[in-house]
Design a protein around this motif. Sequence first.
Motif, PDB file in Angstrom:
ATOM      1  N   HIS A  61       3.302  58.597  -5.490  1.00 52.52           N
ATOM      2  CA  HIS A  61       2.947  59.585  -4.474  1.00 52.52           C
ATOM      3  C   HIS A  61       2.976  58.932  -3.098  1.00 52.52           C
ATOM      4  CE1 HIS A  61      -1.107  57.802  -4.455  1.00 52.52           C
ATOM      5  NE2 HIS A  61      -1.092  57.898  -5.785  1.00 52.52           N
ATOM      6  N   GLU A  62       2.673  59.685  -2.071  1.00 50.19           N
ATOM      7  CA  GLU A  62       2.822  59.223  -0.689  1.00 50.19           C
ATOM      8  C   GLU A  62       1.964  58.001  -0.369  1.00 50.19           C
ATOM      9  OE1 GLU A  62       4.813  60.282   1.646  1.00 50.19           O
ATOM     10  OE2 GLU A  62       5.418  62.335   1.181  1.00 50.19           O
ATOM     11  N   GLU A  63       0.842  57.833  -1.075  1.00 51.07           N
ATOM     12  CA  GLU A  63      -0.126  56.803  -0.697  1.00 51.07           C
ATOM     13  C   GLU A  63      -0.003  55.491  -1.458  1.00 51.07           C
ATOM     14  OE1 GLU A  63      -2.273  57.160   1.906  1.00 51.07           O
ATOM     15  OE2 GLU A  63      -1.115  58.993   2.229  1.00 51.07           O
ATOM     16  N   GLY A 109      16.983  61.177   9.213  1.00 56.41           N
ATOM     17  CA  GLY A 109      15.779  61.437   8.439  1.00 56.41           C
ATOM     18  C   GLY A 109      15.508  60.315   7.452  1.00 56.41           C
ATOM     19  N   LYS A 110      14.378  60.396   6.773  1.00 56.88           N
ATOM     20  CA  LYS A 110      14.042  59.447   5.725  1.00 56.88           C
ATOM     21  C   LYS A 110      13.382  60.217   4.591  1.00 56.88           C
ATOM     22  CE  LYS A 110       9.842  58.051   8.191  1.00 56.88           C
ATOM     23  NZ  LYS A 110       9.048  56.898   8.701  1.00 56.88           N
ATOM     24  N   VAL A 111      13.645  59.754   3.380  1.00 54.44           N
ATOM     25  CA  VAL A 111      13.217  60.504   2.192  1.00 54.44           C
ATOM     26  C   VAL A 111      12.389  59.600   1.291  1.00 54.44           C
ATOM     27  CG1 VAL A 111      13.980  61.757   0.141  1.00 54.44           C
ATOM     28  CG2 VAL A 111      15.282  61.951   2.272  1.00 54.44           C
ATOM     29  N   PRO A 112      11.149  59.971   0.975  1.00 50.29           N
ATOM     30  CA  PRO A 112      10.374  59.198   0.005  1.00 50.29           C
ATOM     31  C   PRO A 112      10.819  59.541  -1.410  1.00 50.29           C
ATOM     32  CG  PRO A 112       9.080  61.066   0.763  1.00 50.29           C
ATOM     33  CD  PRO A 112      10.381  61.095   1.544  1.00 50.29           C
ATOM     34  N   ILE A 113      10.924  58.527  -2.248  1.00 48.21           N
ATOM     35  CA  ILE A 113      11.316  58.742  -3.639  1.00 48.21           C
ATOM     36  C   ILE A 113      10.032  58.879  -4.457  1.00 48.21           C
ATOM     37  CG2 ILE A 113      12.651  57.873  -5.574  1.00 48.21           C
ATOM     38  CD1 ILE A 113      14.249  58.591  -3.002  1.00 48.21           C
ATOM     39  N   LEU A 114       9.630  60.109  -4.669  1.00 49.52           N
ATOM     40  CA  LEU A 114       8.400  60.415  -5.385  1.00 49.52           C
ATOM     41  C   LEU A 114       8.737  60.904  -6.786  1.00 49.52           C
ATOM     42  CD1 LEU A 114       6.635  62.430  -2.527  1.00 49.52           C
ATOM     43  CD2 LEU A 114       6.582  59.955  -2.917  1.00 49.52           C
ATOM     44  N   GLY A 115       7.764  60.894  -7.666  1.00 44.00           N
ATOM     45  CA  GLY A 115       8.006  61.426  -9.008  1.00 44.00           C
ATOM     46  C   GLY A 115       7.004  60.915 -10.011  1.00 44.00           C
ATOM     47  N   GLY A 116       6.948  61.586 -11.118  1.00 44.30           N
ATOM     48  CA  GLY A 116       6.052  61.187 -12.180  1.00 44.30           C
ATOM     49  C   GLY A 116       6.569  59.999 -12.952  1.00 44.30           C
ATOM     50  N   ALA A 117       5.677  59.346 -13.678  1.00 43.31           N
ATOM     51  CA  ALA A 117       6.076  58.236 -14.540  1.00 43.31           C
ATOM     52  C   ALA A 117       7.158  58.699 -15.510  1.00 43.31           C
ATOM     53  CB  ALA A 117       4.868  57.720 -15.306  1.00 43.31           C
ATOM     54  N   GLY A 118       8.207  57.885 -15.616  1.00 40.11           N
ATOM     55  CA  GLY A 118       9.306  58.216 -16.522  1.00 40.11           C
ATOM     56  C   GLY A 118      10.467  58.923 -15.877  1.00 40.11           C
ATOM     57  N   SER A 119      10.305  59.388 -14.632  1.00 43.74           N
ATOM     58  CA  SER A 119      11.402  60.055 -13.937  1.00 43.74           C
ATOM     59  C   SER A 119      12.462  59.027 -13.539  1.00 43.74           C
ATOM     60  CB  SER A 119      10.891  60.803 -12.710  1.00 43.74           C
ATOM     61  OG  SER A 119      10.223  59.923 -11.809  1.00 43.74           O
ATOM     62  N   LEU A 120      13.612  59.504 -13.110  1.00 46.17           N
ATOM     63  CA  LEU A 120      14.725  58.612 -12.782  1.00 46.17           C
ATOM     64  C   LEU A 120      15.360  58.987 -11.454  1.00 46.17           C
ATOM     65  CD1 LEU A 120      16.434  58.410 -16.291  1.00 46.17           C
ATOM     66  CD2 LEU A 120      15.580  56.439 -15.012  1.00 46.17           C
ATOM     67  N   HIS A 121      15.793  57.961 -10.722  1.00 48.28           N
ATOM     68  CA  HIS A 121      16.461  58.174  -9.441  1.00 48.28           C
ATOM     69  C   HIS A 121      17.528  57.101  -9.292  1.00 48.28           C
ATOM     70  CE1 HIS A 121      15.809  60.468  -5.616  1.00 48.28           C
ATOM     71  NE2 HIS A 121      16.686  59.564  -5.195  1.00 48.28           N
ATOM     72  N   ALA A 122      18.671  57.472  -8.743  1.00 48.36           N
ATOM     73  CA  ALA A 122      19.741  56.511  -8.469  1.00 48.36           C
ATOM     74  C   ALA A 122      19.819  56.273  -6.971  1.00 48.36           C
ATOM     75  CB  ALA A 122      21.081  57.047  -8.974  1.00 48.36           C
ATOM     76  N   PHE A 123      20.021  55.007  -6.571  1.00 48.69           N
ATOM     77  CA  PHE A 123      20.269  54.748  -5.145  1.00 48.69           C
ATOM     78  C   PHE A 123      21.274  53.614  -4.976  1.00 48.69           C
ATOM     79  CE2 PHE A 123      16.608  52.090  -6.089  1.00 48.69           C
ATOM     80  CZ  PHE A 123      16.726  50.965  -5.288  1.00 48.69           C
ATOM     81  N   HIS A 124      22.004  53.689  -3.882  1.00 48.31           N
ATOM     82  CA  HIS A 124      23.166  52.850  -3.609  1.00 48.31           C
ATOM     83  C   HIS A 124      22.749  51.459  -3.123  1.00 48.31           C
ATOM     84  CE1 HIS A 124      26.987  51.660  -1.705  1.00 48.31           C
ATOM     85  NE2 HIS A 124      27.557  52.608  -2.414  1.00 48.31           N
TER      86      HIS A 124
END
Length: 275
Positions: A145-147, A200-215
């Motif tokens: 989360h944000e904090e 802009g800027k984007v926070p990568i938020l999410g629940g445990a177990g989620s997935l995100h790809a970044f370059h």
Amino acid sequence: MTVSTLVGTPLTELKSAYDKHGHCPLPYRFTEDSVELLRRRVARISAQVRPEVVHEKDKDTVRAIHGCHEFDDVCRALVSHPVLVELAETLTGGPVYVYQFKVNLKQAREGTAWPWHQDYAFWSEEDGMPRHDAVNFALPLDDVHEENGPLMVIPGSHDLGLFDLPDRSERTSDWRKHVSNDLAYTVSTERAERMFEERGKVPILGGAGSLHAFHPSIVHSSSSNRSADRRALLLITYNAVNNAPANPTRPRFLVGRDTTPVVARDDERLVLETA
């Protein structure tokens, strides 16, 4: 199990979003049982005294663990998960191997920030990786989360080249400067601020177990953990087999030496479902 057996966003759409923005959420998540198994393995490794375990400046708080897939069977099974392998091959354009595996741990109210930087700066300048034909998969083991110090990315910055590289005479061969918050390669705060005013800027938020790809070339950072919640983020970097550095010198737990293409294998302990 492959991407085609799961209901979700088509691979072509995921690749289009990744190519355009330099990052994208993946429409899958690991089950709570799978995440809990990974948490237990991370806790066990964190308690060991070994060079792969990096501490904060207080020398007591674990900051990160590296190369776990080389010596832990669950982590080894994770990098061979058929869905992850298929996604990595799609986003990089061909067969892949594991370049890096790490877990960044931000302990509650103790985990310090990572400054603005680009991963490919290290891989290009230190390891001799020819191109940025690699992909990072981020898998939080805790809710983010944000904090509690989320990853923050600047969309589209992956296509702008490398920034603020130090003169070669100022570079250090000390790999510890590549895993601490005092990073050897950073993007200046002033430059980053100008970039996120435009993009802009984007926070990568999410629940445990989620997935995100970044370059590898996307400009990103993360803040200190100001909350009572730990933030553990597991990161797998897959590199295209034909993009392997010729003569890497940093430790193998930072730069994978086995460039054999990863063979996809199911493991019943690691269950992925649509998000």
